[in-house]
Write a protein that holds these residues in place. Structure first.
Motif, PDB file in Angstrom:
ATOM      1  N   TYR A  27      -7.741  -8.074  -9.572  1.00 20.95           N
ATOM      2  CA  TYR A  27      -8.593  -8.101 -10.763  1.00 20.95           C
ATOM      3  C   TYR A  27      -8.440  -6.767 -11.480  1.00 20.95           C
ATOM      4  O   TYR A  27      -8.596  -5.704 -10.876  1.00 20.95           O
ATOM      5  CB  TYR A  27     -10.052  -8.347 -10.363  1.00 20.95           C
ATOM      6  CG  TYR A  27     -10.967  -8.593 -11.525  1.00 20.95           C
ATOM      7  CD1 TYR A  27     -10.987  -9.818 -12.172  1.00 20.95           C
ATOM      8  CD2 TYR A  27     -11.818  -7.591 -11.985  1.00 20.95           C
ATOM      9  CE1 TYR A  27     -11.834 -10.053 -13.244  1.00 20.95           C
ATOM     10  CE2 TYR A  27     -12.664  -7.814 -13.058  1.00 20.95           C
ATOM     11  CZ  TYR A  27     -12.669  -9.047 -13.684  1.00 20.95           C
ATOM     12  OH  TYR A  27     -13.494  -9.270 -14.746  1.00 20.95           O
ATOM     13  N   ASP A  28      -8.111  -6.802 -12.794  1.00 19.70           N
ATOM     14  CA  ASP A  28      -7.747  -5.596 -13.538  1.00 19.70           C
ATOM     15  C   ASP A  28      -8.662  -5.349 -14.733  1.00 19.70           C
ATOM     16  O   ASP A  28      -9.187  -6.291 -15.347  1.00 19.70           O
ATOM     17  CB  ASP A  28      -6.315  -5.719 -14.065  1.00 19.70           C
ATOM     18  CG  ASP A  28      -5.284  -5.793 -12.962  1.00 19.70           C
ATOM     19  OD1 ASP A  28      -4.595  -4.802 -12.734  1.00 19.70           O
ATOM     20  OD2 ASP A  28      -5.167  -6.869 -12.339  1.00 19.70           O
ATOM     21  N   TRP A  29      -8.791  -4.069 -15.052  1.00 21.32           N
ATOM     22  CA  TRP A  29      -9.314  -3.628 -16.346  1.00 21.32           C
ATOM     23  C   TRP A  29      -8.227  -2.794 -17.010  1.00 21.32           C
ATOM     24  O   TRP A  29      -7.654  -1.896 -16.377  1.00 21.32           O
ATOM     25  CB  TRP A  29     -10.586  -2.798 -16.200  1.00 21.32           C
ATOM     26  CG  TRP A  29     -11.155  -2.380 -17.531  1.00 21.32           C
ATOM     27  CD1 TRP A  29     -12.017  -3.088 -18.320  1.00 21.32           C
ATOM     28  CD2 TRP A  29     -10.907  -1.152 -18.233  1.00 21.32           C
ATOM     29  NE1 TRP A  29     -12.307  -2.401 -19.466  1.00 21.32           N
ATOM     30  CE2 TRP A  29     -11.638  -1.202 -19.440  1.00 21.32           C
ATOM     31  CE3 TRP A  29     -10.116  -0.033 -17.969  1.00 21.32           C
ATOM     32  CZ2 TRP A  29     -11.620  -0.169 -20.378  1.00 21.32           C
ATOM     33  CZ3 TRP A  29     -10.097   1.003 -18.902  1.00 21.32           C
ATOM     34  CH2 TRP A  29     -10.843   0.938 -20.086  1.00 21.32           C
ATOM     35  N   LEU A  30      -7.908  -3.089 -18.293  1.00 20.92           N
ATOM     36  CA  LEU A  30      -6.745  -2.510 -18.964  1.00 20.92           C
ATOM     37  C   LEU A  30      -7.132  -1.904 -20.306  1.00 20.92           C
ATOM     38  O   LEU A  30      -8.065  -2.370 -20.970  1.00 20.92           O
ATOM     39  CB  LEU A  30      -5.690  -3.599 -19.216  1.00 20.92           C
ATOM     40  CG  LEU A  30      -5.380  -4.537 -18.059  1.00 20.92           C
ATOM     41  CD1 LEU A  30      -4.714  -5.800 -18.569  1.00 20.92           C
ATOM     42  CD2 LEU A  30      -4.499  -3.838 -17.046  1.00 20.92           C
ATOM     43  N   ILE A  47       9.571  -7.437  -1.605  1.00 21.07           N
ATOM     44  CA  ILE A  47       8.439  -7.064  -0.764  1.00 21.07           C
ATOM     45  C   ILE A  47       7.221  -7.920  -1.085  1.00 21.07           C
ATOM     46  O   ILE A  47       7.131  -8.556  -2.138  1.00 21.07           O
ATOM     47  CB  ILE A  47       8.078  -5.573  -0.916  1.00 21.07           C
ATOM     48  CG1 ILE A  47       7.489  -5.303  -2.305  1.00 21.07           C
ATOM     49  CG2 ILE A  47       9.258  -4.682  -0.641  1.00 21.07           C
ATOM     50  CD1 ILE A  47       6.838  -3.947  -2.421  1.00 21.07           C
ATOM     51  N   SER A  48       6.270  -7.938  -0.177  1.00 22.11           N
ATOM     52  CA  SER A  48       5.035  -8.680  -0.381  1.00 22.11           C
ATOM     53  C   SER A  48       4.259  -8.106  -1.558  1.00 22.11           C
ATOM     54  O   SER A  48       4.211  -6.892  -1.772  1.00 22.11           O
ATOM     55  CB  SER A  48       4.171  -8.612   0.882  1.00 22.11           C
ATOM     56  OG  SER A  48       2.874  -9.101   0.634  1.00 22.11           O
ATOM     57  N   VAL A  49       3.620  -8.999  -2.325  1.00 20.94           N
ATOM     58  CA  VAL A  49       2.850  -8.536  -3.474  1.00 20.94           C
ATOM     59  C   VAL A  49       1.659  -7.689  -3.052  1.00 20.94           C
ATOM     60  O   VAL A  49       1.127  -6.918  -3.851  1.00 20.94           O
ATOM     61  CB  VAL A  49       2.368  -9.735  -4.324  1.00 20.94           C
ATOM     62  CG1 VAL A  49       3.516 -10.380  -5.052  1.00 20.94           C
ATOM     63  CG2 VAL A  49       1.654 -10.763  -3.449  1.00 20.94           C
ATOM     64  N   THR A  50       1.225  -7.811  -1.806  1.00 22.87           N
ATOM     65  CA  THR A  50       0.099  -7.002  -1.344  1.00 22.87           C
ATOM     66  C   THR A  50       0.497  -5.563  -1.065  1.00 22.87           C
ATOM     67  O   THR A  50      -0.367  -4.700  -0.937  1.00 22.87           O
ATOM     68  CB  THR A  50      -0.512  -7.607  -0.069  1.00 22.87           C
ATOM     69  OG1 THR A  50       0.471  -7.584   0.973  1.00 22.87           O
ATOM     70  CG2 THR A  50      -0.945  -9.035  -0.305  1.00 22.87           C
ATOM     71  N   GLU A  51       1.793  -5.286  -0.945  1.00 20.68           N
ATOM     72  CA  GLU A  51       2.251  -3.957  -0.549  1.00 20.68           C
ATOM     73  C   GLU A  51       2.975  -3.221  -1.672  1.00 20.68           C
ATOM     74  O   GLU A  51       3.667  -2.251  -1.433  1.00 20.68           O
ATOM     75  CB  GLU A  51       3.173  -4.063   0.665  1.00 20.68           C
ATOM     76  CG  GLU A  51       2.517  -4.649   1.900  1.00 20.68           C
ATOM     77  CD  GLU A  51       1.362  -3.799   2.418  1.00 20.68           C
ATOM     78  OE1 GLU A  51       1.224  -2.641   1.982  1.00 20.68           O
ATOM     79  OE2 GLU A  51       0.588  -4.307   3.247  1.00 20.68           O
ATOM     80  N   THR A  66      -6.874  -0.147 -14.145  1.00 19.98           N
ATOM     81  CA  THR A  66      -7.632  -0.080 -12.895  1.00 19.98           C
ATOM     82  C   THR A  66      -7.573  -1.454 -12.260  1.00 19.98           C
ATOM     83  O   THR A  66      -7.540  -2.474 -12.958  1.00 19.98           O
ATOM     84  CB  THR A  66      -9.091   0.350 -13.114  1.00 19.98           C
ATOM     85  OG1 THR A  66      -9.748  -0.640 -13.916  1.00 19.98           O
ATOM     86  CG2 THR A  66      -9.144   1.693 -13.812  1.00 19.98           C
ATOM     87  N   GLN A  67      -7.592  -1.497 -10.946  1.00 18.75           N
ATOM     88  CA  GLN A  67      -7.420  -2.770 -10.255  1.00 18.75           C
ATOM     89  C   GLN A  67      -8.144  -2.772  -8.919  1.00 18.75           C
ATOM     90  O   GLN A  67      -8.163  -1.773  -8.203  1.00 18.75           O
ATOM     91  CB  GLN A  67      -5.933  -3.038 -10.032  1.00 18.75           C
ATOM     92  CG  GLN A  67      -5.619  -4.368  -9.363  1.00 18.75           C
ATOM     93  CD  GLN A  67      -4.128  -4.515  -9.120  1.00 18.75           C
ATOM     94  OE1 GLN A  67      -3.643  -4.179  -8.044  1.00 18.75           O
ATOM     95  NE2 GLN A  67      -3.381  -5.011 -10.103  1.00 18.75           N
ATOM     96  N   VAL A  68      -8.718  -3.924  -8.603  1.00 16.33           N
ATOM     97  CA  VAL A  68      -9.302  -4.180  -7.277  1.00 16.33           C
ATOM     98  C   VAL A  68      -8.470  -5.288  -6.634  1.00 16.33           C
ATOM     99  O   VAL A  68      -8.256  -6.351  -7.243  1.00 16.33           O
ATOM    100  CB  VAL A  68     -10.763  -4.600  -7.353  1.00 16.33           C
ATOM    101  CG1 VAL A  68     -11.294  -4.951  -5.955  1.00 16.33           C
ATOM    102  CG2 VAL A  68     -11.606  -3.495  -7.982  1.00 16.33           C
ATOM    103  N   GLN A  69      -7.977  -5.039  -5.444  1.00 17.17           N
ATOM    104  CA  GLN A  69      -7.148  -6.000  -4.722  1.00 17.17           C
ATOM    105  C   GLN A  69      -7.832  -6.388  -3.418  1.00 17.17           C
ATOM    106  O   GLN A  69      -8.304  -5.532  -2.671  1.00 17.17           O
ATOM    107  CB  GLN A  69      -5.779  -5.402  -4.424  1.00 17.17           C
ATOM    108  CG  GLN A  69      -4.924  -6.240  -3.478  1.00 17.17           C
ATOM    109  CD  GLN A  69      -3.577  -5.596  -3.186  1.00 17.17           C
ATOM    110  OE1 GLN A  69      -2.751  -5.437  -4.071  1.00 17.17           O
ATOM    111  NE2 GLN A  69      -3.376  -5.202  -1.943  1.00 17.17           N
ATOM    112  N   LEU A  70      -7.864  -7.698  -3.165  1.00 15.30           N
ATOM    113  CA  LEU A  70      -8.386  -8.230  -1.918  1.00 15.30           C
ATOM    114  C   LEU A  70      -7.329  -9.102  -1.285  1.00 15.30           C
ATOM    115  O   LEU A  70      -6.735  -9.957  -1.960  1.00 15.30           O
ATOM    116  CB  LEU A  70      -9.652  -9.046  -2.155  1.00 15.30           C
ATOM    117  CG  LEU A  70     -10.841  -8.327  -2.817  1.00 15.30           C
ATOM    118  CD1 LEU A  70     -11.972  -9.313  -3.069  1.00 15.30           C
ATOM    119  CD2 LEU A  70     -11.318  -7.175  -1.957  1.00 15.30           C
ATOM    120  N   ALA A  71      -7.077  -8.919  -0.003  1.00 12.45           N
ATOM    121  CA  ALA A  71      -6.118  -9.733   0.723  1.00 12.45           C
ATOM    122  C   ALA A  71      -6.734 -10.132   2.056  1.00 12.45           C
ATOM    123  O   ALA A  71      -7.118  -9.274   2.854  1.00 12.45           O
ATOM    124  CB  ALA A  71      -4.810  -8.970   0.952  1.00 12.45           C
TER     125      ALA A  71
END
Length: 430
Positions: free
Chosen positions: A109-112, A189-193, A424-429
């Motif tokens: 989830y991003d704010w740009l 590579i994995s999108v999480t990394e 800015t970004q919040v990532q959850l995996a």
């Protein structure tokens, strides 16, 4: 009337008392049939037995035994079915282990914000992507599968890959279906990394899309390779009857030292990342035609190549990549192009890193200015891994981005002017 009845009752009681030898003993019936007396004694015995049963509780015990047996049968039956009781919470498997399925979810989830001379400052929020992934084995451990679907802010699900794989005893494996990309390290590579909020801008120009076909590969201790035969570079969601285009794509990797999984991460987590060095070379060649009369027409031979070098140790990671393409036509896809990317990440604490990235790209047969980008940022990993990542970064762009693909790099416009971008970004995996 009541007095008469009471007298009769007293008379009966007196007669009964005189005829009985004592309470609790069998009653004597002079002249009665012995068979009747025997039946009365049998009824008394059954009553005594029933009273003993109620007192000692064998019926309750029997019922408890039956319930316990039923529960044991249910548990025994459940062991032969898919079970959530063993292994990770997001993995199920059969008792014999021949079938497994693991579900993974990935959200960004991003704010740009974008500031460009001559343009109004633009900003907003975006649910960048949601990935749903299923993977596991079927039949036996040599058969496996992988399915991934992405959902972007438009709400439309898109298959990223969907394949079945068979691995031979010597380690050679074959995949069939919509294949995972195997061209450059950044795309593989994995999108999480990935580093920061997104891959490099240059990597978007060399995104093979979702090729459909066959992949053959093998991994050894210090090297591995993939070779794909498909419907061509970038041929996603196409009409198969209009596609007369095919392609081959391959990648070779050499690892003098290190761990394969750790080298496929741009975040060198302290304490869990061993020293490693990885050299990768990729190439793709396409030929034929697709929809020659349509707006997305592709015709003629196309060549692409890449080389990358990645080095890492606990808390520090470096990566450099070079790209080349010679593709017929122009616009966003075609032309002869060179591009380069260099990046570094350093963990100041076990859960907090800083990073920097530099990029450059040129179109040899175009009068457009070369594109140059610089990125600085920081990420916080509360759990010490990619399960939760909070990122803030600043990007400065010079030159023209008009004829370069924007592939997942939110906030960057296709303009000739310099750009300043905050993400800015919040990532959850999980």
């Amino acid at each position: 009337m009541r007095t008469t009845r009471n007298g009769a009752l007293v008379l009966i009681l007196l007669m009964t008392w005189n005829s009985a030898e004592g309470w609790g003993e069998p009653v004597s019936h002079p002249g009665a049939d012995e068979r009747v007396a025997s039946e009365i004694d049998a009824l008394r015995a059954e009553i005594d037995e029933y009273r003993s049963t109620v007192t000692d509780g064998p019926i309750d015990l029997e019922r408890r035994t039956e319930v316990r047996s039923l529960i044991v049968d249910v548990l025994e039956s459940s062991r032969g079915r898919t079970s959530f009781t063993e292994g990770p919470w997001n993995k199920v498997s059969s008792t014999d282990g021949l079938f497994t399925m693991q579900a993974d979810v990935f959200i960004q989830y991003d704010w740009l914000l974008n500031s460009t001379p001559g343009e109004n400052t633009q900003y907003g929020t975006d649910l960048n992507t949601i990935w749903l992934t299923l993977s596991g084995t079927v039949f036996d451990p040599s058969w496996s599968y992988g399915i991934a679907t992405s959902i972007f802010s438009d709400g439309i699900p898109t298959p990223e890959y969907a394949y079945v794989q068979y691995e031979f005893e010597d380690g050679l494996f074959v995949q069939a279906g919509i294949l995972p990309e195997a061209f450059s390290l950044e795309q593989a590579i994995s999108v999480t990394e990935q580093l920061g909020a997104s891959l490099s801008y240059a990597a978007g120009q060399f995104d093979a899309g979702r090729p459909e076909g066959l992949l053959v590969g093998k991994q050894l201790d210090d090297h591995r390779f993939w070779l794909t035969f498909s419907n061509g570079w970038g041929q996603s969601n196409i009409n198969p009857l209009e596609n007369q285009r095919m392609g081959v794509m391959g990648r070779f990797e050499f690892k003098p030292f290190g761990d394969w999984d750790s080298l496929y991460s741009f975040n060198p987590y302290p304490g869990s990342t061993p020293d490693g060095l990885l050299l990768g070379i990729g190439g793709a060649y396409d030929w034929g035609d697709y929809d020659v009369n349509g707006p997305s027409a592709v015709t003629g031979d196309a060549t692409r190549a890449t080389i990358d070098l990645s080095w890492q140790k606990s808390g520090l990671g470096l990566m450099a990549t070079g790209y080349y393409q010679d593709v017929p036509g122009g616009g966003l896809v075609g032309g002869r192009r060179w591009a380069g990317v260099g990046q570094a990440a350093f963990f100041l604490t076990p859960t907090w890193d800083v990073y920097a990235r530099g990029e450059w790209g040129t179109i040899l047969d175009s009068e457009q200015q070369d594109v140059v980008m610089a990125t600085i940022g920081t990420s916080w990993f509360p759990a010490g891994n990619s399960q939760v990542k909070v990122t803030a970064e600043f990007i400065q762009s010079w030159g023209s981005t008009v004829d370069w693909l924007v592939d997942g790099d939110l906030g960057i416009l296709q303009v000739d002017e310099p750009q300043s971008i905050i993400r800015t970004q919040v990532q959850l995996a999980f």
